[in-house]
Structure formats: C-alpha cells, structure tokens
Design an enzyme around this catalytic site. Structure first.
Site, PDB file in Angstrom:
ATOM      1  N   ASN A 236     -15.329 -19.788  24.994  1.00  0.00           N
ATOM      2  CA  ASN A 236     -13.800 -19.790  24.839  1.00  0.00           C
ATOM      3  C   ASN A 236     -13.797 -21.122  24.051  1.00  0.00           C
ATOM      4  O   ASN A 236     -13.870 -22.229  24.408  1.00  0.00           O
ATOM      5  CB  ASN A 236     -12.986 -20.066  26.000  1.00  0.00           C
ATOM      6  CG  ASN A 236     -11.449 -20.211  25.606  1.00  0.00           C
ATOM      7  OD1 ASN A 236     -10.942 -19.280  25.085  1.00  0.00           O
ATOM      8  ND2 ASN A 236     -10.836 -21.158  26.028  1.00  0.00           N
ATOM      9  N   GLU A 237     -13.099 -21.160  22.749  1.00  0.00           N
ATOM     10  CA  GLU A 237     -12.297 -22.194  21.809  1.00  0.00           C
ATOM     11  C   GLU A 237     -13.782 -23.246  21.826  1.00  0.00           C
ATOM     12  O   GLU A 237     -13.303 -24.468  22.263  1.00  0.00           O
ATOM     13  CB  GLU A 237     -11.271 -22.765  22.422  1.00  0.00           C
ATOM     14  CG  GLU A 237     -10.186 -21.931  22.452  1.00  0.00           C
ATOM     15  CD  GLU A 237      -8.701 -22.189  23.006  1.00  0.00           C
ATOM     16  OE1 GLU A 237      -8.614 -23.507  23.342  1.00  0.00           O
ATOM     17  OE2 GLU A 237      -7.706 -21.588  22.802  1.00  0.00           O
TER      18      GLU A 237
END
Length: 535
Positions: free
Chosen positions: A152-153
């Site tokens: 994630n990110e």
C-alpha cells in the site's frame, strides 16, 4: 514541454511494445490490453471497498457479508506482515475463504509499506515481497480469486523516483517464487502520483513482469479535486495501453476535497475498476471515511450511501465475477420482485415481517432476501434472511418504520424493491401488556392547508382504556380544527388524547381521529410520523 514530448512518445511506443509480446498464458485473473479479464476471457471491472482486517480481524465475517450485501464484486483486504503484527498463512487462507463464500474477488494488500521514505516505521517493497512469498502455500491455486496488491502506498513524497526500481524488484521476486497471480502495484506520493512517476514509468514496470500481468493503482484523494485532473490521469494511462484501477478514494480528505462524483463517473465511462476507502474503523481524524458506523451493516453513513447507492455507485454498476456465475455466460436474470411485507407482533423494539416469496428463473436459485428501512432518500439494511419472513430486533420505541424487501439469487443478481410497508413501534404502554401505534395519512390538500387522518391501533396483548398521540408540525403549520380527539398545541408539538367514546381498544383494535391544518402557500409538507402511548 519535455514532459509532454516524453508522454507523447510513450503513448505511441507502449502499444507497440504490448503487441510484440506473446499472448498471456492466462492463469486466472489477468491483464488483456487495458482490461482485467478472468480465466474464461470475461472482462472483470472491480467495484468494491477496503476492509481493515489487520486491525479488526474479529469483524471479518460480518464485514464480508455486509460489503457483499450492498453489491460489491471485490473487496480489498488490509493485511500486515509485521508492522502491525502478522496476518498468518492460516488467517489469510480464512480471508480468501470468506471472499469466495461471499462471491467477491479478493484483493489482498500489505499495508506495511505505507509512506516508506517519510514514515520511519514503513517497510520496503522488498520486505513486502518476502511476506507474499511466505504465503505461497495458501496463495497458490487461488489465481482465479485473488489479486496481490504488493504494498500500500509504498513510497511517500521523499524520493518518489525510487518507485520504479523498487516495484520492478518486488514483482521479479514474486514471479521467481512461482506466484502467477494478477499483481496490483500502488503509486508513490502516498498513492496519489502527483509527480506522475508511476504514469511515466508504468510501461517499464509492466515490461519487467515476465507474465505481463500487472495492473496499476492510483489513489485519488485531495490531489484529484477537479474533473480535469481525474480524467487527464485516466485518459493518459489508457492512451498508453496501460491497465489502471482507482485503488482508493474518498469523498473528503485531510489534504483536500476529492471530486468523488467525477472519479466514479469516469471509472464507469472508461470501464475501469474502483475500490473505495473504507468499510469502517477509521481513526486519526478521518473517521468520516467510514461507510458504516461501528461496523454495523445496517447503519450506512452518507459516504457509504453515496458509494453504494448513488449515481455510478456499486449497486448500479457492479457485475459479479464469472467465476461465481455472474459474468458472461452466467446467470444474469434477477429474481422476481417480492410481495409487500406485512408487520405483526409489533413491540417497542421489534416486529415480525413476512411477504410473498420471489421466484428465480435464472438457474442459480434464491439465496435470500435483504430487508431495508427507507428514511427520506436513504435506505438502510435492517436484516438478511434466507426465507420470506424475519423478526426484526433492536428497533427504536415509538418510531415509524417504512420498510421494503429485495431478493437476491445465488449469482448475486438483485430483484426490484417491493412496495413500501409502514409500521410504528410501541412505547410499551402503562398497563404492562399494552401499547399503541399511530399512522398519519393526508386525506386532502390545497395550497394553504390540508386534512389528515390519524389511525391509532392497540398493538399490545391487553385492552387499553386510553391513548395519547404526539406529533410535530413542520415549521409554519398550525392546527385549525380537529375531531374524535382532544387536540392541543405547544409550538409545533401537537398532542391528541382520546375522547370518551374511543379510548377503549382491545388488542389489534383501531380507531381514527382527524385534524385540519394551515401551512404557508406552496408548501406541500404534512406530518410524517407520530408516537403513541397507551394507558
């Protein structure tokens, strides 16, 4: 100017690069041009939301059922490989099983990498890749059902240029370990790619995947607060022949106000997936991103109502994956509309509803029914049942409920809504076994006034000797006359008490009273609800 030339060349060269590649040996979900397709070639467009399983493992079963009940065909599940404890192989296997049981594609993401380079606790993409390799025993064989969202990110706003090599290395590690799943990669800049790093280097990353089976995920929050920014990013990706999904977005955020209407409309018109953030459990000042309150499926927030029920929302646009019977060649015939529900055994906190059963001719068979409450323009899920009756509990005393029923079949197809039915819960009464309900109905209306009838019903198990009904008039309204009750007003609050000849009511017996009221010219409101107490 240099950037414009580079992107223009990229748009010309990438389709040529894709055309030179051998056909993808389809193993479950895979990329075909700019689309995601299933093993049988059916196009699959993600429509779903995220669930923060890493922090709320005890909510898994109810969250999965709730997310599916609002029509999602995919769910993005937050996992941790160590930063917030470790979701074990057995736990991940259970997550996959719950996704499959609820007929949703499972997008599994490792949240450990969030903000690497700015957040000192964040993991590298290489560490995330090691986590996925360690889960190979439960991931192998699930290629039809599972997408691996590596991290994630994975890069914050510090050194976003490192994204290309870090992402390429992680993909290579997964492929060398024998994982053949569709891979999803998030953009840098906390997922928002405002530096266009992913957009400019996605072709390089895609070509580094020997299976050419990588989809790119942009997160649209405050950076995407105008239609031009949203459509520009999506169009650039599609013009370059790159597969894209909107892997996270919201209706508001601490860094600005994303244009959720354009995000959803663009995803629908361009045929790409979106995954909203998030089901429930947000903290740190972004609690407004909860779609339901306190993991209660029956308590949609305004954001939840928007993404599930609104224009270009999940209910209107999601199509269940073919692997579950909802795609090309599967059952796409919805069940018939159920009959109008009727209410019985009404108490201060519950009621029993029953309705004429639906039929299903599509071949999947009826899976059950969803019971909703309607309040204005908002529909809230109250219950799910496998049969054409259910007992509601946990209702609010002395409250009017408008309810309808929708049927669903085994392929996830939904029927139309039944007609609305109205009932009012009791106050409990003063005689131990008595209670009453009151329903207001407009009899006639004109520009400056109206006549209304109120039906009072003994909903208890014993006779009552008197009743009192209370309701609130809209602003500017005033009672000008009444009959069959003693009516008094205090501001906009109106109280009606029985008269000598209609106070005694046996169980299930009813009586009526009426009133006339004035209102401002052109106003069309009438009192919508009333409460009743018995003695």
């Amino acid at each position: 100017m240099v950037r414009t030339v580079t992107l223009s060349l990229l748009a010309l060269l990438v389709p040529m690069l894709f055309a030179a590649q051998p056909a993808n040996a389809a193993v479950g979900l895979h990329v075909s041009g700019t689309k995601i397709v299933e093993g049988n070639g059916s196009t699959f467009i993600m429509r779903g939301v995220s669930h923060a399983h890493a922090w709320y493992a005890d909510k898994l079963n109810s969250a999965m059922a709730g997310i599916k009940s609002y029509g999602s065909n995919a769910v993005r599940v937050v996992l941790s490989g160590g930063r917030w404890g470790t979701n074990s192989a057995s736990d991940v296997a259970n997550v996959i099983a719950q996704c499959k049981a609820n007929k949703m594609i499972c997008v599994l993401e490792d949240h450990d990498t969030t903000g690497y380079g700015e957040d000192g606790a964040a993991y590298t993409l290489d560490q995330a890749a090691n986590y996925w390799v360690g889960l190979k025993s439960v991931l192998a064989g699930q290629e039809d059902y599972v997408v691996i969202n590596i991290g994630n990110e994975p890069i914050g706003n510090t050194n976003p240029g490192s994204w290309t090599s870090a992402t390429t290395g992680a993909i290579t590690k997964l492929r060398n370990a024998g994982l053949q799943h569709l891979i999803m990669v998030d953009a840098p800049n906390w997922g928002q790619d405002w530096t266009n790093t992913m957009r400019s280097n996605a072709a390089t990353v895609f070509a580094a995947d020997p299976q050419r089976n990588t989809v790119f995920s942009v997160h649209m929050y405050g950076v995407y607060d105008t239609a031009a920014e949203i459509t520009g990013y999506v169009d650039a990706s599609q013009s370059a022949g790159l597969p894209l999904v909107i892997g996270e977005f919201g209706f508001n955020h601490s860094d600005g106000n994303p244009d959720e209407d354009t995000i959803m409309a663009t995803a629908v018109s361009r045929g790409i997936g979106y995954l909203g953030w998030s089901w429930s459990g947000n903290g740190g000042g972004v609690e407004y991103l909860d779609m339901v309150t306190g993991f209660n499926t029956a308590s949609l927030t305004s954001w939840g109502d928007r993404i599930f029920n609104g224009a270009n929302g999940i209910k209107a646009t999601a199509k269940q994956a073919a692997i579950f019977g909802g795609g090309t060649g599967g059952d796409t015939t919805p069940p018939s509309t159920p009959g109008t529900p009727s209410a019985a055994n009404i108490t201060s906190s519950g009621a029993t509803l029953s309705w004429s059963a639906s039929t299903d001719t599509g071949g999947s068979g009826l899976a059950g029914y969803d019971v909703y409450r309607r309040q204005g323009t908002t529909d809230t899920l109250l219950a799910q049942t496998a049969t054409n009756s259910t007992t509601l509990t946990g209702l609010t005393a002395a409250t009017q409920y408008q309810v309808f029923v929708r049927a669903r079949d085994g392929a996830g197809n939904l029927s139309g809504n039944s007609a609305l039915a109205t009932f009012t819960t009791t106050t409990g009464g003063g005689n131990g076994n008595g209670g009453c309900s009151a329903t207001v109905t407009a009899q006639s209306q004109w520009s400056g006034g109206y006549v209304a009838e109120v039906k009072v019903t003994n909903t208890g198990t014993a006779a009552v000797s008197g009743w009192t009904v209370t309701f609130t008039l809209p602003s500017g309204h005033a009672v000008t006359g009444s009959w069959n009750a003693t009516v008094t007003s205090s501001g906009q609050t109106v109280t009606a008490k029985n008269v000598s000849y209609n106070g005694s009511l046996g169980p299930n017996a009813s009586t009526n009273f009426g009133f006339q009221a004035s209102r401002p010219g052109g106003n069309t409101q009438v009192p919508a609800t009333a409460t009743c107490s018995a003695s």
